[in-house]
Design an enzyme around this catalytic site. Structure first.
Site, short mmCIF file in Angstrom:
data_model
loop_
_atom_site.label_atom_id
_atom_site.label_comp_id
_atom_site.label_asym_id
_atom_site.label_seq_id
_atom_site.Cartn_x
_atom_site.Cartn_y
_atom_site.Cartn_z
CG ASP A 16 -0.67 -5.40 -16.44
OD1 ASP A 16 -1.33 -6.32 -16.96
OD2 ASP A 16 0.56 -5.26 -16.62
N GLY A 17 -3.83 -2.57 -14.51
CA GLY A 17 -4.50 -1.88 -13.41
C GLY A 17 -5.89 -2.43 -13.15
CG HIS A 26 -9.12 -1.52 -9.66
ND1 HIS A 26 -8.06 -0.96 -10.33
CD2 HIS A 26 -9.64 -0.53 -8.89
CE1 HIS A 26 -7.94 0.31 -9.98
NE2 HIS A 26 -8.88 0.60 -9.12
CG ASN A 68 1.87 -5.29 -9.64
OD1 ASN A 68 1.91 -6.45 -10.04
ND2 ASN A 68 1.63 -4.28 -10.44
CD GLU A 69 4.00 -1.91 -6.97
OE1 GLU A 69 2.89 -1.32 -6.96
OE2 GLU A 69 4.49 -2.43 -7.99
NE ARG A 89 20.01 9.09 8.75
CZ ARG A 89 20.69 8.21 9.49
NH1 ARG A 89 21.31 7.19 8.87
NH2 ARG A 89 20.73 8.32 10.80
CG ASP A 94 13.11 10.55 -2.18
OD1 ASP A 94 13.55 11.30 -1.29
OD2 ASP A 94 13.14 10.85 -3.38
CB ALA A 139 16.02 9.11 -4.01
CD GLN A 155 -1.25 7.28 -2.98
OE1 GLN A 155 -0.97 8.11 -2.11
NE2 GLN A 155 -1.19 7.55 -4.27
#
Length: 266
Positions: free
Chosen positions: A45-46, A50, A122-123, A148, A150, A185, A225
């Site tokens: 999937d990765g 790409h 995906n996201e 509030r 992570d 979280a 990222q």
């Protein structure tokens, strides 16, 4: 028909890539790395993520098909032993094209009259680099909550089985034109409260995150990222663009879910 191949670059994937190129050119198809009609993704999937980002400017013209050289993936339908069968189906144009929703991410900045727009298969996630993320969450122009914690994750239906699922989000069928927001979280006590549940939003709804604390954030778009500085707001919605897959045989989504998470024999 023109084709391109995206490989995971391990030995098996590269061997299959060369075989696919040879077979397809023997059938009269044209290898075109720049403007393909069909993209074979060989890996997992990765690898397909790409390939998607590599050809995201050609989504109206390109269809993807995946060959998995590891564990069965949600984007990779075919096994290495089926490469010849797949090539014959491509050469005969014996497939149909199906389309799935994508996520549009628009980042607006405080110190300049500019914005940046991204597409995710995906996201997308957002986190503060070193401190607790504090964000006002707006739905359709109205304040819903002050988050509030992570971080936050916004996923597509096809991405709902990935990071979203690990965060406790729901699995959505990819035919649904929707996006989903899940919390990472969250802080919930007598002072601070969030809804504490995933939110599923239809295509005519908009989700906006506005920073309360700190202007710099780490934003992910699938596997990418990106450090975003001086952020004024981040806008999420179902994108106008859609991703296209070449489907050669039935492979029901819920069977993929079953095989991947419950009873995989691959």
């Amino acid at each position: 028909m023109r084709f391109a191949v995206q490989s995971r670059n391990d030995d098996l994937s590269n061997e299959l890539m060369e075989r696919a190129k040879t077979y397809l050119t023997d059938f009269g198809l044209i290898f075109d790395d720049a403007e393909p009609d069909v993209v074979l993704s060989i890996g997992g999937d990765g690898t397909l993520l790409h390939a998607f980002h590599r050809y995201k400017e050609r989504l109206d013209e390109v269809a993807f098909v995946g060959i998995h050289t590891g564990h069965l993936g949600f984007y990779a339908d075919w096994k290495p032993a089926e490469i010849e069968k797949l090539v014959i189906s491509i050469a005969k144009h014996d497939f149909q094209v199906i389309e799935y929703p994508l996520l549009e991410v628009k980042v607006e900045y405080t110190n300049r009259n500019q914005s940046a727009t991204f597409l995710a298969l995906n996201e997308s996630t957002i986190k503060s680099p070193e401190v607790t993320l504090v964000m006002d969450v707006e739905l359709n122009g109205a304040l819903f909550e002050r988050f509030r914690g992570d971080g936050l994750c916004v996923s597509t239906p096809t991405g709902s089985t990935a990071y979203n699922k690990a965060l406790g989000g729901a699995i959505l069928h990819p035919s649904l034109p929707a996006i989903q927001m899940t919390e990472m979280a969250s802080i919930n006590n007598r002072v601070f409260r969030t809804v504490g549940s995933p939110l599923i939003l239809p295509s005519h709804h908009n989700l906006v995150l506005k920073p309360v604390k700190g202007p710099d954030f780490m934003v992910t778009i699938d596997h990418l990222q990106i450090l975003q500085k001086d952020v004024k707001s981040v806008h999420y919605r179902v994108a106008k663009e859609r991703v296209r897959f070449a489907r050669f045989r039935p492979f029901p989504f819920w069977k993929r879910v079953h095989d991947s998470f419950i009873d995989s024999n691959d």
